[in-house]
Motif scaffolding. Structure first.
Motif, PDB file in Angstrom:
ATOM      1  N   UNK A 139      -5.034 156.225 -26.095  1.00 32.83           N
ATOM      2  CA  UNK A 139      -4.796 156.993 -25.843  1.00 32.83           C
ATOM      3  C   UNK A 139      -4.843 158.788 -25.216  1.00 32.83           C
ATOM      4  N   UNK A 140      -5.170 158.772 -26.055  1.00 34.24           N
ATOM      5  CA  UNK A 140      -5.673 160.749 -26.416  1.00 34.24           C
ATOM      6  C   UNK A 140      -3.989 162.127 -25.961  1.00 34.24           C
ATOM      7  N   UNK A 141      -2.752 160.811 -26.000  1.00 30.67           N
ATOM      8  CA  UNK A 141      -1.532 161.781 -26.390  1.00 30.67           C
ATOM      9  C   UNK A 141      -0.707 162.315 -26.900  1.00 30.67           C
ATOM     10  N   UNK A 142      -0.683 163.573 -26.949  1.00 30.61           N
ATOM     11  CA  UNK A 142       0.260 163.955 -27.996  1.00 30.61           C
ATOM     12  C   UNK A 142       2.309 163.558 -27.327  1.00 30.61           C
ATOM     13  N   UNK A 143       2.373 162.031 -28.582  1.00 24.08           N
ATOM     14  CA  UNK A 143       3.651 162.200 -28.755  1.00 24.08           C
ATOM     15  C   UNK A 143       5.098 162.726 -29.026  1.00 24.08           C
ATOM     16  N   UNK A 144       5.290 163.123 -28.083  1.00 26.00           N
ATOM     17  CA  UNK A 144       6.903 163.635 -28.015  1.00 26.00           C
ATOM     18  C   UNK A 144       8.261 163.541 -28.331  1.00 26.00           C
ATOM     19  N   UNK A 145       9.120 163.530 -29.248  1.00 22.68           N
ATOM     20  CA  UNK A 145       9.827 163.588 -29.893  1.00 22.68           C
ATOM     21  C   UNK A 145      11.238 162.901 -29.308  1.00 22.68           C
ATOM     22  N   UNK A 146      11.108 163.628 -27.707  1.00 24.70           N
ATOM     23  CA  UNK A 146      11.751 162.139 -26.823  1.00 24.70           C
ATOM     24  C   UNK A 146      11.254 160.709 -26.522  1.00 24.70           C
ATOM     25  N   UNK A 147      10.454 160.879 -26.752  1.00 28.43           N
ATOM     26  CA  UNK A 147       9.803 159.402 -26.227  1.00 28.43           C
ATOM     27  C   UNK A 147       9.651 158.504 -27.625  1.00 28.43           C
ATOM     28  N   UNK A 148      10.003 159.456 -28.565  1.00 29.84           N
ATOM     29  CA  UNK A 148       9.613 158.432 -30.100  1.00 29.84           C
ATOM     30  C   UNK A 148      11.139 156.822 -29.627  1.00 29.84           C
ATOM     31  N   UNK A 149      10.648 155.782 -30.392  1.00 29.42           N
ATOM     32  CA  UNK A 149      11.612 154.628 -30.925  1.00 29.42           C
ATOM     33  C   UNK A 149      12.061 155.155 -31.869  1.00 29.42           C
ATOM     34  N   UNK A 150      12.812 154.480 -32.177  1.00 29.16           N
ATOM     35  CA  UNK A 150      13.532 153.789 -33.844  1.00 29.16           C
ATOM     36  C   UNK A 150      13.112 153.164 -34.982  1.00 29.16           C
ATOM     37  N   UNK A 151      12.239 153.049 -34.486  1.00 34.41           N
ATOM     38  CA  UNK A 151      11.055 152.554 -35.593  1.00 34.41           C
ATOM     39  C   UNK A 151      10.048 153.377 -35.083  1.00 34.41           C
ATOM     40  N   UNK A 152       9.474 154.229 -34.911  1.00 36.59           N
ATOM     41  CA  UNK A 152       8.609 155.779 -34.980  1.00 36.59           C
ATOM     42  C   UNK A 152       9.824 156.992 -36.047  1.00 36.59           C
ATOM     43  N   UNK A 153      11.250 157.036 -35.630  1.00 32.65           N
ATOM     44  CA  UNK A 153      12.350 157.139 -36.128  1.00 32.65           C
ATOM     45  C   UNK A 153      11.974 157.611 -37.623  1.00 32.65           C
ATOM     46  N   UNK A 154      12.611 156.077 -37.725  1.00 39.26           N
ATOM     47  CA  UNK A 154      12.288 155.897 -39.313  1.00 39.26           C
ATOM     48  C   UNK A 154      11.218 156.160 -40.094  1.00 39.26           C
ATOM     49  N   UNK A 155      10.056 155.902 -39.507  1.00 40.65           N
ATOM     50  CA  UNK A 155       8.659 156.195 -40.090  1.00 40.65           C
ATOM     51  C   UNK A 155       8.655 157.760 -40.190  1.00 40.65           C
ATOM     52  N   UNK A 156       9.578 158.473 -39.774  1.00 40.31           N
ATOM     53  CA  UNK A 156       8.697 160.016 -39.753  1.00 40.31           C
ATOM     54  C   UNK A 156       9.802 160.353 -40.479  1.00 40.31           C
ATOM     55  N   UNK A 157      10.995 160.046 -40.767  1.00 46.25           N
ATOM     56  CA  UNK A 157      12.064 160.536 -41.481  1.00 46.25           C
ATOM     57  C   UNK A 157      11.336 160.280 -43.344  1.00 46.25           C
ATOM     58  N   UNK A 158      10.539 159.344 -43.498  1.00 46.00           N
ATOM     59  CA  UNK A 158      10.607 158.377 -45.066  1.00 46.00           C
ATOM     60  C   UNK A 158       9.086 159.338 -44.667  1.00 46.00           C
ATOM     61  N   UNK A 159       7.777 159.793 -43.814  1.00 45.99           N
ATOM     62  CA  UNK A 159       7.036 160.243 -44.187  1.00 45.99           C
ATOM     63  C   UNK A 159       7.349 161.902 -44.261  1.00 45.99           C
ATOM     64  N   UNK A 160       8.509 162.648 -43.568  1.00 53.48           N
ATOM     65  CA  UNK A 160       8.515 163.807 -44.041  1.00 53.48           C
ATOM     66  C   UNK A 160       9.437 164.233 -44.753  1.00 53.48           C
ATOM     67  N   UNK A 161      10.419 163.304 -46.239  1.00 51.53           N
ATOM     68  CA  UNK A 161      10.059 163.617 -46.864  1.00 51.53           C
ATOM     69  C   UNK A 161       8.887 163.176 -48.017  1.00 51.53           C
ATOM     70  N   UNK A 162       8.264 162.623 -47.767  1.00 51.19           N
ATOM     71  CA  UNK A 162       6.991 162.468 -48.218  1.00 51.19           C
ATOM     72  C   UNK A 162       5.715 164.125 -48.476  1.00 51.19           C
ATOM     73  N   UNK A 163       5.985 164.521 -47.294  1.00 52.84           N
ATOM     74  CA  UNK A 163       5.518 166.059 -47.002  1.00 52.84           C
ATOM     75  C   UNK A 163       5.967 166.809 -48.305  1.00 52.84           C
ATOM     76  N   UNK A 164       5.298 167.637 -48.640  1.00 47.81           N
ATOM     77  CA  UNK A 164       5.531 168.345 -49.349  1.00 47.81           C
ATOM     78  C   UNK A 164       5.023 170.053 -49.193  1.00 47.81           C
ATOM     79  N   UNK A 165       6.183 170.673 -49.193  1.00 48.71           N
ATOM     80  CA  UNK A 165       6.227 171.913 -48.967  1.00 48.71           C
ATOM     81  C   UNK A 165       5.756 173.195 -50.467  1.00 48.71           C
TER      82      UNK A 165
END
Length: 115
Positions: free
Chosen positions: A56-82
């Motif tokens: 749909x070519x849209x940016x999905x903002x955190x307000x619209x995230x579901x709990x599943x997206x939130x879980x996957x986000x937290x997992x990938x944030x741990x993987x992302x190395x700064x």
């Protein structure tokens, strides 16, 4: 002073898009800014993230995230190395320091020899 954006981690998600309900278009990207000038460069401590749906070519903002997206986000944030948060100096910095010390030594030597 220039800024450069580095991509730390990119993940393709199989979750449903909250806008178009597609399961194969979400992309989560973690980025970090890096400031650079003539003497040094330093990574920023803040990590930016964005969730984009390619269907749909849209940016999905955190307000619209579901709990599943939130879980996957937290997992990938741990993987992302700064990148390490340290100040890395360039050769021009060392040249200026060495030339400054040499000028101070020459001035000191000239003052001592004139006495």
């Amino acid at each position: 002073m220039s800024e450069k954006t580095n991509t730390l981690h990119t993940a393709i998600l199989k979750n449903n898009c909250p806008t178009c309900f597609s399961t194969d278009g979400l992309e989560l990207v973690f980025t970090q800014n890096e400031k650079e000038n003539a003497f040094c460069y330093k990574p920023n401590s803040k990590i930016d993230e964005s969730l984009y749906c390619k269907n749909c070519k849209n940016v999905i903002y955190p307000v619209n995230w579901t709990t599943d997206i939130e879980r996957v986000y937290n997992y990938n944030k741990k993987i992302a190395e700064t990148k390490r948060l340290y100040l890395k100096v360039k050769p021009l910095f060392y040249i200026l320091i060495i030339s400054g010390v040499a000028v101070m030594a020459a001035v000191t030597y000239a003052l001592i020899s004139s006495l």
